[in-house]
Scaffold this active site. Structure first.
Site, mmCIF file in Angstrom:
data_model
loop_
_atom_site.group_PDB
_atom_site.id
_atom_site.type_symbol
_atom_site.label_atom_id
_atom_site.label_comp_id
_atom_site.label_asym_id
_atom_site.label_seq_id
_atom_site.Cartn_x
_atom_site.Cartn_y
_atom_site.Cartn_z
ATOM 1 N N TYR A 110 8.149 -36.200 5.082
ATOM 2 C CA TYR A 110 8.382 -34.956 5.853
ATOM 3 C C TYR A 110 8.167 -35.211 7.347
ATOM 4 O O TYR A 110 9.013 -34.859 8.180
ATOM 5 C CB TYR A 110 7.406 -33.900 5.325
ATOM 6 C CG TYR A 110 7.431 -32.572 6.041
ATOM 7 C CD1 TYR A 110 8.545 -31.740 6.021
ATOM 8 C CD2 TYR A 110 6.288 -32.107 6.703
ATOM 9 C CE1 TYR A 110 8.532 -30.498 6.648
ATOM 10 C CE2 TYR A 110 6.270 -30.865 7.330
ATOM 11 C CZ TYR A 110 7.396 -30.068 7.298
ATOM 12 O OH TYR A 110 7.379 -28.838 7.924
ATOM 13 N N ASP A 169 21.128 -18.434 2.531
ATOM 14 C CA ASP A 169 20.210 -19.252 1.742
ATOM 15 C C ASP A 169 20.933 -19.660 0.454
ATOM 16 O O ASP A 169 22.082 -19.286 0.230
ATOM 17 C CB ASP A 169 18.929 -18.455 1.420
ATOM 18 C CG ASP A 169 17.714 -19.348 1.171
ATOM 19 O OD1 ASP A 169 16.786 -19.346 2.003
ATOM 20 O OD2 ASP A 169 17.698 -20.048 0.133
ATOM 21 N N ARG A 191 20.110 -18.767 -2.589
ATOM 22 C CA ARG A 191 20.080 -17.738 -3.625
ATOM 23 C C ARG A 191 21.405 -17.000 -3.758
ATOM 24 O O ARG A 191 22.066 -16.720 -2.767
ATOM 25 C CB ARG A 191 19.055 -16.666 -3.266
ATOM 26 C CG ARG A 191 17.637 -17.099 -3.292
ATOM 27 C CD ARG A 191 16.849 -15.823 -3.145
ATOM 28 N NE ARG A 191 15.463 -16.078 -2.860
ATOM 29 C CZ ARG A 191 14.536 -15.152 -3.003
ATOM 30 N NH1 ARG A 191 14.865 -13.939 -3.404
ATOM 31 N NH2 ARG A 191 13.290 -15.424 -2.724
ATOM 32 N N GLY A 211 12.850 -18.031 2.987
ATOM 33 C CA GLY A 211 11.545 -18.673 2.859
ATOM 34 C C GLY A 211 10.475 -17.987 3.679
ATOM 35 O O GLY A 211 10.657 -16.850 4.159
HETATM 36 P P1 NAD Z 1 10.320 -22.420 2.919
HETATM 37 O O1 NAD Z 1 10.281 -23.521 1.932
HETATM 38 O O2 NAD Z 1 9.432 -21.244 2.715
HETATM 39 O O3 NAD Z 1 11.803 -21.876 3.080
HETATM 40 C C1 NAD Z 1 12.905 -22.712 3.148
HETATM 41 C C2 NAD Z 1 14.123 -21.918 2.710
HETATM 42 O O4 NAD Z 1 15.239 -22.794 2.779
HETATM 43 C C3 NAD Z 1 14.017 -21.420 1.273
HETATM 44 O O5 NAD Z 1 14.354 -20.049 1.202
HETATM 45 C C4 NAD Z 1 15.035 -22.267 0.526
HETATM 46 O O6 NAD Z 1 15.667 -21.580 -0.542
HETATM 47 C C5 NAD Z 1 16.016 -22.575 1.634
HETATM 48 N N1 NAD Z 1 16.807 -23.771 1.351
HETATM 49 C C6 NAD Z 1 16.407 -24.927 0.788
HETATM 50 N N2 NAD Z 1 17.428 -25.782 0.666
HETATM 51 C C7 NAD Z 1 18.508 -25.141 1.173
HETATM 52 C C8 NAD Z 1 19.874 -25.490 1.312
HETATM 53 N N3 NAD Z 1 20.347 -26.673 0.903
HETATM 54 N N4 NAD Z 1 20.703 -24.580 1.869
HETATM 55 C C9 NAD Z 1 20.258 -23.363 2.268
HETATM 56 N N5 NAD Z 1 18.976 -22.971 2.146
HETATM 57 C C10 NAD Z 1 18.119 -23.859 1.598
HETATM 58 O O7 NAD Z 1 10.056 -23.064 4.346
HETATM 59 P P2 NAD Z 1 9.456 -22.362 5.652
HETATM 60 O O8 NAD Z 1 7.992 -22.441 5.570
HETATM 61 O O9 NAD Z 1 10.107 -21.065 5.858
HETATM 62 O O10 NAD Z 1 9.898 -23.428 6.740
HETATM 63 C C11 NAD Z 1 11.115 -23.312 7.449
HETATM 64 C C12 NAD Z 1 11.186 -24.469 8.413
HETATM 65 O O11 NAD Z 1 10.041 -24.464 9.270
HETATM 66 C C13 NAD Z 1 11.214 -25.845 7.763
HETATM 67 O O12 NAD Z 1 12.030 -26.703 8.510
HETATM 68 C C14 NAD Z 1 9.788 -26.318 7.868
HETATM 69 O O13 NAD Z 1 9.704 -27.703 7.906
HETATM 70 C C15 NAD Z 1 9.373 -25.723 9.191
HETATM 71 N N6 NAD Z 1 7.920 -25.563 9.296
HETATM 72 C C16 NAD Z 1 7.255 -24.666 8.511
HETATM 73 C C17 NAD Z 1 5.871 -24.555 8.620
HETATM 74 C C18 NAD Z 1 5.099 -23.579 7.772
HETATM 75 O O14 NAD Z 1 3.852 -23.616 7.796
HETATM 76 N N7 NAD Z 1 5.743 -22.700 7.036
HETATM 77 C C19 NAD Z 1 5.167 -25.358 9.527
HETATM 78 C C20 NAD Z 1 5.889 -26.292 10.281
HETATM 79 C C21 NAD Z 1 7.266 -26.364 10.179
HETATM 80 C C1 AKB Z 2 3.339 -28.147 5.592
HETATM 81 O O1 AKB Z 2 2.140 -28.069 5.284
HETATM 82 O O2 AKB Z 2 4.131 -28.978 5.128
HETATM 83 C C2 AKB Z 2 3.854 -27.199 6.653
HETATM 84 C C3 AKB Z 2 3.790 -27.846 7.998
HETATM 85 C C4 AKB Z 2 2.543 -27.846 8.760
HETATM 86 O O3 AKB Z 2 4.775 -28.371 8.451
HETATM 87 N N1 AKB Z 2 3.102 -25.988 6.599
#
Ligand code: NAD
Ligand code: AKB
Length: 311
Positions: free
Chosen positions: A142, A34, A36, A11
């Protein structure tokens, strides 16, 4: 060097985190995992395994067999996607965490990273310079799952000595991998549309201010937190972290400095209510004090790098 597993590696965060960890510890020391079948090309420089975070027995067997010592658990549904499927979001965001926490409790894992979010805050939280310790009444599934996750991380640390570390990431902005269904995704999409079409329709209103961060800062923060001596980590729920805060109109204005013909209009949808419940800006003085955190990218610097690199 003991092996590290990044679960949810394909991700937005995982892609860049795996690359950064491999650059630091060596390609073979960091396993990407992951859902995939195939490893994405960008992660081809090291081991990849298909692993479902919800398949508890397989996750346990893999970690024990491979003698993995450190896990970064990134698999989750983000805010916008989670609102469309709350039951599954709760299941995915919580069950995988317990599998990993229990492996640490049993002594198999030495260290865990599990990300929280600014989504733990809600409409009753002070919105400006939101403190580390404050009212937290999230209104999204969430946010509820992230708040519960924080409580469990702290509980496992206090009760069982589990070394779990976490950050409340703001909205993350990157060009190497796309965001996966969040409310802050507009702040990435805007660059792709600016480059391709010179215009963008934003799903949030022009004056919606949110905390954001460039991915390089987020990855550096994650690694710095994980490398800090355990006694310096005073907060075992999750640390506030600040990068830059802006509204869609302010971001558009910064883009126009470098791309004067760029235009933006606004068509708020269901994500507006989510954004309205989140802070405008974050006080991250606890992270600064405990492990010397300091952001490097402000909005201007982030916009420049994004416009130079988005394809
Ligand atoms: P994303 O959705 O881009 O990536 C998540 C990855 O997890 C994907 O590749 C998906 O295929 C994989 N996935 C989903 N279900 C799965 C499963 N059952 N088993 C294995 N893999 C699985 O998310 P991200 O933005 O990379 O976020 C990662 C973490 O960081 C999350 O916990 C998210 O809540 C947290 N987070 C992200 C942000 C942001 O802005 N990106 C902000 C705050 C918190
Ligand atoms: C979302 O918008 O859900 C994420 C986050 C701030 O956790 N980018």
């Amino acid at each position: 060097m003991s092996k590290i597993l990044v679960l949810g590696s394909c991700g937005q965060i995982g892609t860049e985190l795996v690359l950064a960890l491999r650059a630091k510890f060596g390609n073979t020391a960091v396993v990407a995992a992951d859902l995939r079948d195939e490893c994405p090309i960008i992660l081809n420089n090291g081991p990849y395994i298909k692993l479902d975070a919800l398949d508890k027995e397989n996750v346990r067997a893999y970690i024990i067999e491979q003698d993995i010592k450190e896990v970064y658990l990134l698999a989750a549904l983000l805010s916008a996607t989670a609102e469309k499927n709350p039951d599954f979001a709760w299941k995915l965001n919580m069950e995988g965490l317990f599998t990993i926490l229990d492996l640490a409790k049993e002594g198999q894992l030495q260290k865990i990273f599990w990300p929280s979010s600014i989504a733990v805050f809600g409409p009753t939280t002070p919105a400006d310079q939101t403190p580390q310790h404050t009212v937290m009444e999230p209104t999204t599934v969430y946010g509820i799952s992230k708040q519960a996750g924080e409580r469990w991380c702290e509980y496992y640390h206090n009760k069982f000595g589990v070394d779990v570390r976490s950050i409340r990431y703001p909205g993350l902005i990157s060009y190497k991998s796309l965001p996966g269904g969040g409310t802050t995704d507009y702040a990435v999409d805007i660059f792709y549309k600016a480059k391709a079409e010179g215009k963008f329709t934003c799903f949030l209103s022009q004056d919606t201010m949110l905390p954001m961060m460039f991915m390089d800062d987020a990855i550096r923060a994650t690694i710095e937190l994980m490398e800090a001596p355990a006694e310096q980590i005073k907060i075992r729920s999750a640390y506030n972290l600040a990068g830059c805060s802006f509204t869609p109109a302010e971001l558009a204005k910064e883009i126009q400095v470098l791309q004067p013909n760029f235009t933006i209009d606004y068509a708020p949808d269901f994500r507006q209510a989510i954004a309205d419940s989140w802070p405008n800006s974050i006080d991250d003085s606890a992270a600064q004090k405990d492990w010397s955190w300091k952001a490097q990218f402000d909005t201007k610097a982030m916009v420049k790098v994004m416009l130079e690199n988005v394809q």
